[in-house]
Motif scaffolding. Structure first.
Motif, mmCIF file in Angstrom:
data_model
loop_
_atom_site.group_PDB
_atom_site.id
_atom_site.type_symbol
_atom_site.label_atom_id
_atom_site.label_comp_id
_atom_site.label_asym_id
_atom_site.label_seq_id
_atom_site.Cartn_x
_atom_site.Cartn_y
_atom_site.Cartn_z
ATOM 1 N N ASN A 188 20.758 19.335 4.375
ATOM 2 C CA ASN A 188 20.691 17.874 4.513
ATOM 3 C C ASN A 188 20.283 17.217 3.207
ATOM 4 O OD1 ASN A 188 21.409 17.929 7.200
ATOM 5 N ND2 ASN A 188 19.319 17.778 7.976
ATOM 6 N N LEU A 189 19.275 17.805 2.568
ATOM 7 C CA LEU A 189 18.795 17.241 1.307
ATOM 8 C C LEU A 189 19.870 17.279 0.237
ATOM 9 C CD1 LEU A 189 15.169 18.684 1.231
ATOM 10 C CD2 LEU A 189 15.790 16.264 1.329
ATOM 11 N N THR A 190 20.621 18.372 0.209
ATOM 12 C CA THR A 190 21.668 18.453 -0.806
ATOM 13 C C THR A 190 22.789 17.464 -0.509
ATOM 14 O OG1 THR A 190 22.673 20.308 0.404
ATOM 15 C CG2 THR A 190 21.200 20.846 -1.403
ATOM 16 N N MET A 191 23.116 17.264 0.776
ATOM 17 C CA MET A 191 24.129 16.272 1.119
ATOM 18 C C MET A 191 23.652 14.864 0.770
ATOM 19 S SD MET A 191 26.049 17.538 4.602
ATOM 20 C CE MET A 191 24.593 17.490 5.631
ATOM 21 N N ALA A 192 22.388 14.570 1.085
ATOM 22 C CA ALA A 192 21.844 13.263 0.720
ATOM 23 C C ALA A 192 21.764 13.104 -0.791
ATOM 24 C CB ALA A 192 20.454 13.087 1.328
ATOM 25 N N SER A 193 21.570 14.220 -1.480
ATOM 26 C CA SER A 193 21.476 14.170 -2.936
ATOM 27 C C SER A 193 22.792 13.739 -3.565
ATOM 28 C CB SER A 193 21.060 15.540 -3.485
ATOM 29 O OG SER A 193 19.759 15.881 -3.061
ATOM 30 N N ILE A 194 23.906 14.059 -2.906
ATOM 31 C CA ILE A 194 25.199 13.635 -3.442
ATOM 32 C C ILE A 194 25.240 12.113 -3.535
ATOM 33 C CG2 ILE A 194 27.683 13.548 -2.937
ATOM 34 C CD1 ILE A 194 27.417 16.366 -1.781
ATOM 35 N N GLN A 195 24.785 11.429 -2.478
ATOM 36 C CA GLN A 195 24.736 9.969 -2.533
ATOM 37 C C GLN A 195 23.642 9.489 -3.477
ATOM 38 O OE1 GLN A 195 25.320 7.938 1.192
ATOM 39 N NE2 GLN A 195 23.941 6.271 0.611
ATOM 40 N N ALA A 196 22.522 10.224 -3.518
ATOM 41 C CA ALA A 196 21.447 9.838 -4.439
ATOM 42 C C ALA A 196 21.910 9.937 -5.888
ATOM 43 C CB ALA A 196 20.228 10.728 -4.212
ATOM 44 N N ILE A 197 22.722 10.948 -6.191
ATOM 45 C CA ILE A 197 23.251 11.110 -7.543
ATOM 46 C C ILE A 197 24.163 9.939 -7.892
ATOM 47 C CG2 ILE A 197 24.787 12.530 -8.975
ATOM 48 C CD1 ILE A 197 23.624 14.956 -7.364
ATOM 49 N N ASP A 198 25.000 9.530 -6.923
ATOM 50 C CA ASP A 198 25.825 8.337 -7.144
ATOM 51 C C ASP A 198 24.946 7.127 -7.452
ATOM 52 O OD1 ASP A 198 28.133 9.764 -6.639
ATOM 53 O OD2 ASP A 198 28.269 9.154 -4.543
ATOM 54 N N THR A 199 23.865 6.955 -6.677
ATOM 55 C CA THR A 199 22.948 5.838 -6.898
ATOM 56 C C THR A 199 22.315 5.915 -8.279
ATOM 57 O OG1 THR A 199 22.449 5.738 -4.520
ATOM 58 C CG2 THR A 199 20.891 4.672 -6.011
ATOM 59 N N ASN A 207 28.883 17.436 -8.065
ATOM 60 C CA ASN A 207 28.950 15.983 -7.990
ATOM 61 C C ASN A 207 28.339 15.323 -9.224
ATOM 62 O OD1 ASN A 207 29.661 13.657 -6.182
ATOM 63 N ND2 ASN A 207 27.496 13.210 -6.476
ATOM 64 N N SER A 208 27.281 15.919 -9.762
ATOM 65 C CA SER A 208 26.652 15.367 -10.966
ATOM 66 C C SER A 208 27.623 15.371 -12.133
ATOM 67 C CB SER A 208 25.406 16.178 -11.323
ATOM 68 O OG SER A 208 24.452 16.129 -10.289
#
Length: 460
Positions: free
Chosen positions: A29-40, A179-180
């Motif tokens: 979950n954290l890694t999936m949320a991190s994908i959006q966090a990286i976009d942010t 993603n990064s």
């Protein structure tokens, strides 16, 4: 061994089983949320305007994707119950998985139609035309990720039901560097790639999800412990009774998740009415709160499986242990996070937005939002785990009503009044969210405590 020792041993065994299943789900979950966090993070480097536009796009897509995710989540308790019963489990699991893919295809098409017309929708919601236009630019790259996101989670539900989430974790973690690199390359033109700005950020997410699905398919088709289920066999074959059953079970889950995620999306649009700076600050504060939320969400997903297995066995004591173990873990973690957000709000906001004079107002707003977010961390953990344990009992319709009343009638109503009538602005919206979460948490807990009186633990 005494009865007390046996009971204590049962609780310890359940704690180990829950943690063993939950921690890979949490990290995934954290890694999936991190994908959006990286976009942010990268969009914050473009500027507050771009960040605000992407926030409008992501909040619209997020609410729709959550409804779809909840719909296919119906497969999780169905597969867990089949495994708990043990009879014909391979066939039953395969049939449920197959129909979750049918549901993914069914729901993706209307979501795409809505997101293709997002600029018009966002304009109707009173947002600035420039923000609506740029939000559509982001979505031209991002909207295609919906289908891959749902396929990934259908495969994830299968691995979780088998209590074998290790591969899912490894593949999810791989999405962070991918993603990064794609964000850096496609947003700013790094590595010789074209600088596509907002469109590049959306495209990077789509490519990342597509690669993760490819890796998951490779694993379930080649690994011996999964290959015996023949998950992709006869995908074209309809199973209308199960399809309808999954709609009946999954739609309330999807609507409940959509009501919850949608209330945060609605909050973003209310923030847009307050101001662009408030919207940018909200996007960052919400991203931080979402990252902490991934932990109790993972515990809730584990609880759905553990409660579902115990329900399949007809073990009422096991149902109780599974539910209360998950609830204690989820609320305990979020209590710690509440302290953390309360103590370091400015520092956390600064991770996503450069501390420059032009960003000073956004940073201050974001810090004030996180102070309120610290308060609702605890009830947020309680309500998501409460929904998870009830889902394990196939109880989805009444919890859906709880979420609608708590989030939309109370949360948004209180938040809008505090923001626009009482003059609290953005802090008022976040306060309303906290009130709504608290109401839902209380209702979920009360229903769980009344599960036997309501007949929710009867064998299915």
């Amino acid at each position: 061994m005494s009865g007390a020792d046996t009971s204590l041993h049962g609780w310890k065994r359940e704690l180990r089983a829950t943690l063993q299943l939950a921690w890979p789900l949490i990290l995934a979950n954290l890694t999936m949320a991190s994908i959006q966090a990286i976009d942010t993070f990268f969009l914050g480097r473009l500027g507050a305007h771009e960040l605000a536009a992407a926030a409008l796009a992501l909040n619209l897509a997020f609410a729709l994707n959550l409804i779809a995710l909840g719909l296919i989540t119906a497969a999780s308790p169905m597969m867990a119950s089949a495994l708990g019963r043990g009879r014909g489990r391979v066939k039953e699991v395969r049939r449920s998985f197959r129909q979750s893919l049918w549901l993914a295809v069914t729901i993706t098409i209307p979501i795409w139609l809505l997101l293709i017309n997002a600029e018009t929708l966002i304009g109707w919601l009173g947002q600035e035309p420039e923000l609506a236009r740029d939000a559509q630019v982001f979505l031209w790259g991002y909207l295609w990720s919906t289908f891959f996101f749902l396929l990934f989670n259908a495969l994830r539900n299968f691995l979780a039901a088998l209590e074998r989430p290790g591969w899912m974790l490894l593949i999810s973690i791989s999405g962070i560097p991918i993603n990064s690199l794609l964000d850096y390359g496609l947003i700013f033109g790094g590595f010789g790639l074209p600088a596509l700005g907002l469109f590049g950020a959306g495209l990077a997410s789509t490519i990342t999800w597509m690669l993760m699905v490819g890796a998951m398919l490779f694993v379930v088709l080649r690994d011996r412990q999964f290959r015996r289920f023949h998950l992709l066999a006869r995908l074209w074959r309809p199973d209308w009774p199960r399809y309808r059953t999954m709609w009946a079970l999954g739609l309330p889950i999807g609507l409940a998740m959509g009501f919850e995620g949608g209330v945060f999306s609605a909050a973003a649009y209310l923030m847009g009415l307050v101001g662009a700076d408030e919207l940018a600050a909200h996007a960052i504060a919400l991203q931080i709160a979402a990252l902490s939320f991934m932990v109790p969400w993972g515990i809730a997903q584990a609880a759905t499986v553990r409660v579902g297995i115990m329900a399949g066995r007809g073990d009422k004591a096991g149902i109780s242990r599974a539910g209360w173990t998950a609830w204690t873990l989820g609320v305990g973690f979020m209590s710690v996070m509440a302290i953390f957000l309360w103590l370091f709000p400015r520092e956390l906001i600064g991770l996503f937005l450069a501390d420059t004079p032009e960003n000073a107002h956004v940073l201050a707003l974001g810090a004030s939002f996180l102070v309120v977010a610290a308060i609702f961390q605890i009830v947020d953990g309680a309500q998501v785990v409460g929904a998870g344990v009830l889902r394990g009992l196939h109880d989805t319709k009444i919890p859906m009503v709880f979420t609608f009343v708590g989030y939309w009638l109370i949360g948004i109503g209180v938040g809008a009044w505090l923001a626009f009538e009482a003059g609290w602005d953005g802090v008022g919206i976040w306060t309303g969210l906290a009130v709504g979460l608290a109401i839902v948490a209380i209702l979920m807990l009360a229903r769980w405590m009344m599960r036997e009186k309501l007949g929710l633990t009867q064998p299915r």
